[in-house]
Design a protein around this motif. Structure first.
Motif, PDB file in Angstrom:
ATOM      1  N   GLU A  72       0.773  -1.089   0.078  1.00 46.88           N
ATOM      2  CA  GLU A  72       0.016   0.171   0.307  1.00 46.88           C
ATOM      3  C   GLU A  72       0.903   1.365   0.027  1.00 46.88           C
ATOM      4  OE1 GLU A  72      -4.034  -1.316   1.993  1.00 46.88           O
ATOM      5  OE2 GLU A  72      -2.434  -1.232   3.355  1.00 46.88           O
ATOM      6  N   GLN A  73       2.124   1.414   0.598  1.00 50.83           N
ATOM      7  CA  GLN A  73       2.856   2.384   0.505  1.00 50.83           C
ATOM      8  C   GLN A  73       4.021   2.524  -0.628  1.00 50.83           C
ATOM      9  OE1 GLN A  73       4.764   2.621   4.444  1.00 50.83           O
ATOM     10  NE2 GLN A  73       2.861   2.496   5.568  1.00 50.83           N
ATOM     11  N   ALA A  74       3.837   1.581  -1.567  1.00 50.57           N
ATOM     12  CA  ALA A  74       4.520   1.581  -2.773  1.00 50.57           C
ATOM     13  C   ALA A  74       4.546   2.717  -3.398  1.00 50.57           C
ATOM     14  CB  ALA A  74       4.327   0.243  -3.496  1.00 50.57           C
ATOM     15  N   SER A  75       5.339   3.055  -4.043  1.00 50.76           N
ATOM     16  CA  SER A  75       5.606   4.445  -5.083  1.00 50.76           C
ATOM     17  C   SER A  75       4.885   3.883  -6.455  1.00 50.76           C
ATOM     18  CB  SER A  75       6.953   4.898  -5.004  1.00 50.76           C
ATOM     19  OG  SER A  75       7.805   4.019  -5.391  1.00 50.76           O
ATOM     20  N   LEU A  76       4.984   2.776  -6.761  1.00 46.49           N
ATOM     21  CA  LEU A  76       4.453   2.000  -8.037  1.00 46.49           C
ATOM     22  C   LEU A  76       3.461   1.475  -7.953  1.00 46.49           C
ATOM     23  CD1 LEU A  76       7.684   0.223  -9.256  1.00 46.49           C
ATOM     24  CD2 LEU A  76       7.227   2.429 -10.107  1.00 46.49           C
ATOM     25  N   PRO A  77       2.357   1.528  -9.102  1.00 47.21           N
ATOM     26  CA  PRO A  77       1.145   0.583  -8.873  1.00 47.21           C
ATOM     27  C   PRO A  77       1.619  -0.965  -8.447  1.00 47.21           C
ATOM     28  CG  PRO A  77       1.133   2.008 -11.095  1.00 47.21           C
ATOM     29  CD  PRO A  77       2.617   2.084 -10.454  1.00 47.21           C
ATOM     30  N   VAL A  78       0.721  -1.438  -7.865  1.00 45.83           N
ATOM     31  CA  VAL A  78       1.016  -2.742  -7.381  1.00 45.83           C
ATOM     32  C   VAL A  78       0.250  -3.648  -8.126  1.00 45.83           C
ATOM     33  CG1 VAL A  78       1.251  -4.179  -5.264  1.00 45.83           C
ATOM     34  CG2 VAL A  78       1.986  -1.802  -5.278  1.00 45.83           C
ATOM     35  N   LYS A 109       4.814  -2.990  -9.415  1.00 47.22           N
ATOM     36  CA  LYS A 109       5.322  -4.092  -8.214  1.00 47.22           C
ATOM     37  C   LYS A 109       4.554  -5.273  -8.400  1.00 47.22           C
ATOM     38  CE  LYS A 109       6.913  -3.865  -3.617  1.00 47.22           C
ATOM     39  NZ  LYS A 109       7.176  -3.096  -2.416  1.00 47.22           N
ATOM     40  N   LEU A 110       5.099  -6.469  -8.100  1.00 45.46           N
ATOM     41  CA  LEU A 110       4.224  -7.601  -8.171  1.00 45.46           C
ATOM     42  C   LEU A 110       4.459  -8.146  -6.402  1.00 45.46           C
ATOM     43  CD1 LEU A 110       2.499 -10.192  -8.864  1.00 45.46           C
ATOM     44  CD2 LEU A 110       4.726 -11.191  -9.536  1.00 45.46           C
ATOM     45  N   VAL A 111       3.229  -8.227  -5.700  1.00 50.37           N
ATOM     46  CA  VAL A 111       3.247  -8.535  -4.421  1.00 50.37           C
ATOM     47  C   VAL A 111       2.440  -9.946  -4.167  1.00 50.37           C
ATOM     48  CG1 VAL A 111       2.510  -8.010  -1.880  1.00 50.37           C
ATOM     49  CG2 VAL A 111       3.523  -6.176  -3.583  1.00 50.37           C
ATOM     50  N   LYS A 112       2.951 -10.901  -3.725  1.00 55.55           N
ATOM     51  CA  LYS A 112       2.380 -12.217  -3.763  1.00 55.55           C
ATOM     52  C   LYS A 112       1.967 -12.268  -2.181  1.00 55.55           C
ATOM     53  CE  LYS A 112       4.660 -14.718  -7.171  1.00 55.55           C
ATOM     54  NZ  LYS A 112       3.866 -15.660  -7.567  1.00 55.55           N
ATOM     55  N   HIS A 138      -1.510   3.649  -5.226  1.00 54.74           N
ATOM     56  CA  HIS A 138      -1.103   4.339  -3.823  1.00 54.74           C
ATOM     57  C   HIS A 138      -1.931   3.687  -2.604  1.00 54.74           C
ATOM     58  CE1 HIS A 138       0.603   6.991  -6.850  1.00 54.74           C
ATOM     59  NE2 HIS A 138       1.676   7.162  -5.808  1.00 54.74           N
ATOM     60  N   GLY A 139      -2.187   2.386  -2.964  1.00 52.19           N
ATOM     61  CA  GLY A 139      -3.079   1.838  -1.779  1.00 52.19           C
ATOM     62  C   GLY A 139      -4.476   1.709  -2.404  1.00 52.19           C
ATOM     63  N   ARG A 140      -4.934   2.190  -3.254  1.00 47.32           N
ATOM     64  CA  ARG A 140      -6.320   2.280  -3.543  1.00 47.32           C
ATOM     65  C   ARG A 140      -6.574   1.074  -4.726  1.00 47.32           C
ATOM     66  NH1 ARG A 140      -9.338   4.775  -7.902  1.00 47.32           N
ATOM     67  NH2 ARG A 140      -7.364   5.742  -8.367  1.00 47.32           N
ATOM     68  N   GLN A 141      -7.667   0.269  -4.480  1.00 48.45           N
ATOM     69  CA  GLN A 141      -7.884  -0.668  -5.359  1.00 48.45           C
ATOM     70  C   GLN A 141      -8.484  -0.205  -6.650  1.00 48.45           C
ATOM     71  OE1 GLN A 141      -9.869  -4.513  -4.018  1.00 48.45           O
ATOM     72  NE2 GLN A 141     -10.944  -4.560  -6.017  1.00 48.45           N
ATOM     73  N   VAL A 142      -8.014  -0.550  -8.015  1.00 48.33           N
ATOM     74  CA  VAL A 142      -8.310  -0.004  -9.189  1.00 48.33           C
ATOM     75  C   VAL A 142      -8.928  -0.947  -9.921  1.00 48.33           C
ATOM     76  CG1 VAL A 142      -6.933   2.244  -9.254  1.00 48.33           C
ATOM     77  CG2 VAL A 142      -5.968   0.518 -10.259  1.00 48.33           C
ATOM     78  N   ALA A 143      -8.568  -2.190  -9.897  1.00 46.75           N
ATOM     79  CA  ALA A 143      -8.899  -3.193 -10.651  1.00 46.75           C
ATOM     80  C   ALA A 143      -8.901  -4.549  -9.896  1.00 46.75           C
ATOM     81  CB  ALA A 143      -8.332  -3.228 -11.962  1.00 46.75           C
ATOM     82  N   ARG A 144      -9.682  -5.547 -10.457  1.00 48.46           N
ATOM     83  CA  ARG A 144      -9.694  -6.864  -9.604  1.00 48.46           C
ATOM     84  C   ARG A 144     -10.174  -7.890 -10.718  1.00 48.46           C
ATOM     85  NH1 ARG A 144     -11.572  -8.301  -4.061  1.00 48.46           N
ATOM     86  NH2 ARG A 144     -12.111 -10.327  -4.069  1.00 48.46           N
ATOM     87  N   GLN A 145      -9.481  -9.212 -10.674  1.00 46.85           N
ATOM     88  CA  GLN A 145      -9.801 -10.029 -11.626  1.00 46.85           C
ATOM     89  C   GLN A 145      -9.775 -11.371 -10.791  1.00 46.85           C
ATOM     90  OE1 GLN A 145      -8.123 -10.257 -15.447  1.00 46.85           O
ATOM     91  NE2 GLN A 145      -7.276 -12.083 -15.066  1.00 46.85           N
ATOM     92  N   THR A 146     -10.333 -12.431 -11.046  1.00 44.15           N
ATOM     93  CA  THR A 146     -10.435 -13.588 -10.463  1.00 44.15           C
ATOM     94  C   THR A 146     -10.083 -14.664 -11.560  1.00 44.15           C
ATOM     95  OG1 THR A 146     -11.853 -12.993  -8.675  1.00 44.15           O
ATOM     96  CG2 THR A 146     -11.535 -15.320  -8.885  1.00 44.15           C
ATOM     97  N   GLY A 147      -9.408 -15.739 -11.192  1.00 44.59           N
ATOM     98  CA  GLY A 147      -8.913 -16.769 -12.195  1.00 44.59           C
ATOM     99  C   GLY A 147      -7.572 -16.613 -12.920  1.00 44.59           C
ATOM    100  N   ALA A 148      -7.106 -17.724 -13.293  1.00 49.22           N
ATOM    101  CA  ALA A 148      -5.852 -17.661 -14.136  1.00 49.22           C
ATOM    102  C   ALA A 148      -6.118 -17.097 -15.663  1.00 49.22           C
ATOM    103  CB  ALA A 148      -5.277 -19.147 -13.888  1.00 49.22           C
ATOM    104  N   ALA A 149      -4.844 -16.765 -16.114  1.00 49.23           N
ATOM    105  CA  ALA A 149      -5.007 -16.421 -17.274  1.00 49.23           C
ATOM    106  C   ALA A 149      -3.650 -16.262 -18.091  1.00 49.23           C
ATOM    107  CB  ALA A 149      -5.431 -14.776 -17.647  1.00 49.23           C
ATOM    108  N   PRO A 150      -3.443 -16.507 -19.340  1.00 46.30           N
ATOM    109  CA  PRO A 150      -2.036 -16.494 -19.904  1.00 46.30           C
ATOM    110  C   PRO A 150      -1.367 -15.035 -19.679  1.00 46.30           C
ATOM    111  CG  PRO A 150      -3.763 -16.535 -21.885  1.00 46.30           C
ATOM    112  CD  PRO A 150      -4.515 -16.823 -20.302  1.00 46.30           C
TER     113      PRO A 150
END
Length: 176
Positions: A72-78, A109-112, A138-150
């Protein structure tokens, strides 16, 4: 590129610190010059190779205790990957997510997050199925997706999500 979590022994017995808290560090080989760099899970800015200054892929793990600092404090989109060890599709999509992180090095940034080890985050993000992917800006959710994709579909989703939230992923070229 090779990424692997480092143990304190791998770092000469030291643990990276930020503000007094321990920060996990990954060893990341630069895609340009091949030099190995230490990349902390949480830091200001974005990681660059210490040798040639090429942007490095930023892949980190987070849990209930450090999610705020790492994601949430990352300077890049996550790009958040909410996954589980027992989930086959989660294991299948992981390399594709890492490819997207490599493709967008310096811009994402990828966070697992293992939901079995982080039940508070699973509840907070109302995870009903895994993998669940989120884009945070910046900590705000802008998109969501469920499931695997290529990888190509994931990249397209990330690009569209970032463009919709604040413009192109690559402001220099005005292209995602």
């Amino acid at each position: 590129m090779t990424t692997s979590p480092e143990s304190p022994a791998d770092r000469g017995g030291r643990t990276g610190t930020t503000g007094g808290a321990q920060t996990p560090v990954r060893a990341v080989a630069c895609p340009t010059c091949g030099r190995t760099n230490r990349v902390p899970a949480a830091a200001d800015g974005s990681p660059r190779c210490g040798n040639c200054a090429t942007p490095l892929p930023w892949i980190a793990e987070a849990g209930d205790a450090d999610f705020g600092k790492v994601a949430e404090q990352a300077s890049l989109p996550v790009l958040v990957d909410l996954w589980a060890t027992w989930c086959g599709p989660c294991r299948m999509v992981s390399p594709a997510l890492e490819q997207v992180a490599r493709d967008l090095a310096g811009r994402l940034k990828l966070v697992k997050v293992d939901i079995d080890k982080s039940p508070a985050l699973a509840r907070r993000f109302e995870v009903q199925a895994v993998p669940t992917l989120l884009i945070l800006d910046h900590g705000r959710q802008v998109a969501r997706q469920t499931g695997a994709a290529p990888a190509n579909a994931l990249r397209r989703w990330v690009d569209e999500s970032l463009s919709a939230s604040h413009g192109p992923a690559d402001p220099a070229t005005r292209r995602p």
